[in-house]
Design an enzyme around this catalytic site. Structure first.
Site, short mmCIF file in Angstrom:
data_model
loop_
_atom_site.label_atom_id
_atom_site.label_comp_id
_atom_site.label_asym_id
_atom_site.label_seq_id
_atom_site.Cartn_x
_atom_site.Cartn_y
_atom_site.Cartn_z
N GLY A 178 0.76 -1.25 0.00
CA GLY A 178 0.00 0.00 0.00
C GLY A 178 0.78 1.28 0.00
N GLU A 204 3.98 -6.65 1.89
CA GLU A 204 3.58 -7.05 0.53
C GLU A 204 3.60 -5.86 -0.42
OE1 GLU A 204 -0.38 -8.56 1.09
OE2 GLU A 204 0.26 -10.26 2.29
N PRO A 205 4.75 -5.20 -0.57
CA PRO A 205 4.78 -4.01 -1.42
C PRO A 205 4.65 -4.38 -2.90
CG PRO A 205 7.00 -4.61 -0.80
CD PRO A 205 6.09 -5.54 -0.05
N GLY A 206 3.92 -3.61 -3.63
CA GLY A 206 3.82 -3.80 -5.08
C GLY A 206 4.30 -2.54 -5.79
N ARG A 230 -5.13 2.57 -16.13
CA ARG A 230 -5.26 3.36 -14.91
C ARG A 230 -5.89 4.74 -15.12
NH1 ARG A 230 -1.79 4.78 -11.82
NH2 ARG A 230 -2.81 4.12 -9.91
N TYR A 268 -9.23 4.98 -12.97
CA TYR A 268 -9.14 5.73 -11.72
C TYR A 268 -8.87 7.22 -11.94
CZ TYR A 268 -7.44 0.97 -10.52
OH TYR A 268 -7.24 -0.38 -10.41
N CYS A 275 -12.34 2.67 -29.14
CA CYS A 275 -13.64 3.33 -29.34
C CYS A 275 -14.38 3.55 -28.03
CB CYS A 275 -14.48 2.48 -30.30
SG CYS A 275 -13.56 2.18 -31.80
N GLU A 276 -13.79 4.34 -27.16
CA GLU A 276 -14.39 4.70 -25.88
C GLU A 276 -13.88 6.10 -25.55
OE1 GLU A 276 -15.90 2.52 -23.32
OE2 GLU A 276 -15.54 0.57 -24.27
N TYR A 329 0.79 -2.23 -12.16
CA TYR A 329 -0.59 -2.20 -12.62
C TYR A 329 -0.70 -1.62 -14.04
CZ TYR A 329 -0.95 -2.91 -7.62
OH TYR A 329 -0.77 -3.39 -6.36
N1 LLP Z 1 -1.39 -7.02 -0.67
C1 LLP Z 1 -2.70 -7.14 -0.98
C2 LLP Z 1 -3.52 -8.11 -0.24
C3 LLP Z 1 -3.25 -6.35 -2.00
O1 LLP Z 1 -4.54 -6.47 -2.29
C4 LLP Z 1 -2.43 -5.43 -2.69
C5 LLP Z 1 -3.00 -4.59 -3.77
C6 LLP Z 1 -1.08 -5.35 -2.35
C7 LLP Z 1 -0.59 -6.16 -1.33
C8 LLP Z 1 -0.12 -4.43 -3.04
O2 LLP Z 1 -0.45 -3.09 -2.87
P1 LLP Z 1 0.56 -1.93 -3.35
O3 LLP Z 1 1.79 -2.01 -2.50
O4 LLP Z 1 0.86 -2.13 -4.78
O5 LLP Z 1 -0.21 -0.68 -3.11
N2 LLP Z 1 -4.90 -1.51 -9.75
C9 LLP Z 1 -4.77 -0.48 -8.74
C10 LLP Z 1 -4.16 -1.00 -7.46
C11 LLP Z 1 -4.91 -2.16 -6.86
C12 LLP Z 1 -4.23 -2.71 -5.63
C13 LLP Z 1 -4.84 -3.99 -5.22
N3 LLP Z 1 -4.21 -4.62 -4.10
C14 LLP Z 1 -3.98 0.67 -9.33
O6 LLP Z 1 -3.60 0.60 -10.49
O7 LLP Z 1 -3.78 1.66 -8.67
#
Ligand code: LLP
Length: 412
Positions: free
Chosen positions: A239, A273-275, A312, A316, A342-343, A371
């Site tokens: 997050g 759990e960083p993404g 995105r 969003y 076409c949107e 993402y």
């Molecule tokens: N752990 C869990 C259980 C999650 O659901 C997520 C993201 C993460 C970790 C990783 O979160 P991060 O560190 O990336 O913020 N598609 C959207 C983001 C959806 C996130 C869903 N869950 C976007 O493009 O902003």
């Protein structure tokens, strides 16, 4: 910090001019920087030095096997949400003991596959899921390690589509139901409760919601200890936000210190759990201007990347920086940067000031490493782009561009 920079007016991905990549591999094109991935992983992971911890990259942010392999090489684990992500993680060389499995809708075969891989734990989100995991584990002669995802009812102050830890969200269990769930888990022979989990949302730009959630979780952890439960893992999800535009999210070091201070004396291994914070700014999407078109109210640049490549902005209203791949120094104009789909929601930027752009010129869409490709589709029968990984002066095709044959290959 990332390794995309302008040198004498030309954008480089590490040691390679982006223009050259576009010429050789075509557009639209995702380009990732390996050094940036390593740098971001290290910056995040080392923020928790001194604390027993595990950084489990969230595969949904970028699931390219080449990217996952880089994480695995640095000792990272992964957070997965499907059998497909498990398959990719194992292929990339991530060991089962470094995999945590989140998500509200795990199917029976996915649970079986995860048990076969002997993953560290399931982050369980409902009672029926717990019962299903117990049944499958017993049938397989195994014991499933689990934690429950607690919904702490905290407002993460982010886009409503990506906030997950509020009462109204579908995720996790509220504290009251969690009490019942842990008590049941203690009784079930196919289940070993070892952790406690929460993930409150994505693209958070302040620490306070994390700390608010952590306080609630720690209070509940004390209750679990009093119930005689042996909880060894605390998973705080992902997050942490990044800078797309003007945001000023806390540096991972500040984030790490704040969390570490709160739990350093507890006998817990912290899982993160960083993404986005690792992958977001390690990737760009390169696109070519096809047409310029002016109406009485707008100047449109119609590019060859679209919402199917990067959804995105459409989904969003997200901001992504856009820049020329080769700077020409022309006067700025206001543009809508749009794709061929076409949107009307098919845009990459609206009312954006950019130096005057001409047909055939290349643009880079920044912060597209998380993402981006993972949310791409074939809408309008558009083959998905190639993904490249640049490492110094070395270029690897991490995924080739889809062909028309690929588009129809599965149709019988
Ligand atoms: N752990 C869990 C259980 C999650 O659901 C997520 C993201 C993460 C970790 C990783 O979160 P991060 O560190 O990336 O913020 N598609 C959207 C983001 C959806 C996130 C869903 N869950 C976007 O493009 O902003």
């Amino acid at each position: 910090m990332n390794h995309f920079e302008y040198r004498k007016g030309e954008l480089f991905a590490e040691e390679v001019p982006v223009r050259k990549l576009a010429e050789e591999y075509g557009t639209p094109l995702y380009v990732y920087s390996a050094s940036t991935i390593r740098r971001h992983f290290k910056a995040f992971d080392s923020a928790f030095d001194g604390l027993a911890h595990m950084t489990c990259f969230s595969v949904k942010a970028n699931s390219n096997i080449g990217v996952l392999r880089l994480m695995a090489e640095m000792g990272g684990g992964v957070d997965i949400v499907s059998g497909g992500e498990l398959y990719r993680a194992l292929k990339a060389g991530v060991p089962g003991e470094k995999i945590v499995y989140s998500g509200v809708g795990k199917k029976a075969h996915e649970i079986r596959e995860a048990l076969e891989a002997d993953i560290l734990m399931f982050n369980v989100e409902s009672m029926p899921e717990l019962e299903r995991i117990n049944d499958i584990a017993l049938r397989m002669g195994k014991v499933a390690r689990v934690s429950f995802r607690i919904n702490p009812d905290v407002d993460p102050k982010t886009h409503p589509y990506i906030s997950t830890g509020m009462k109204k969200n579908k995720f996790g269990l509220d504290i009251e139901h969690s009490r019942i769930a842990y008590a049941l888990a203690q009784e079930l022979p196919g289940i070993e409760p070892i952790g406690i989990d929460c993930h409150i949302g994505s693209q958070l730009t302040t620490i306070e919601p994390f700390l608010e959630a952590l306080q609630k979780i720690l209070k509940f952890y004390k209750e679990l200890q009093a119930m005689g439960m042996d909880i060894r893992y605390l998973d705080l999800g992902g997050g942490l936000g990044i800078t797309y535009d003007q945001e000023e999210p806390p540096h991972p070091e500040v984030f790490g210190k704040a969390l570490s201070d709160a739990i350093k004396d507890l006998p817990l291994t912290l899982i993160l759990e960083p993404g986005r914070v690792i992958a977001g700014n390690m990737g760009i999407l390169v696109t070519e201007a096809q047409y310029l078109k002016s109406t009485p109210s707008k100047n449109f640049v119609i590019v060859d990347a679209a919402m199917n490549d990067l959804v995105r902005p459409a989904l969003y209203q997200s901001f992504h920086g856009i820049g020329e791949v080769v700077q020409h120094g022309r006067a700025p104009q206001m543009y809508d940067v749009v794709g061929p789909i076409c949107e009307s929601s098919d845009f990459l930027a609206r009312d954006r000031e950019l130096p005057e752009i001409r047909q055939g010129e290349l643009l880079a869409v920044f912060s597209a490493g998380a993402y981006g490709f993972t949310m791409a589709s074939n809408y309008n029968s558009r083959p998905r782009t190639a993904e490249l990984i640049v490492d110094g002066d070395k270029v690897t095709v991490a995924r080739r561009r889809e062909t028309y044959e690929d588009l129809v290959a599965l149709e019988l």
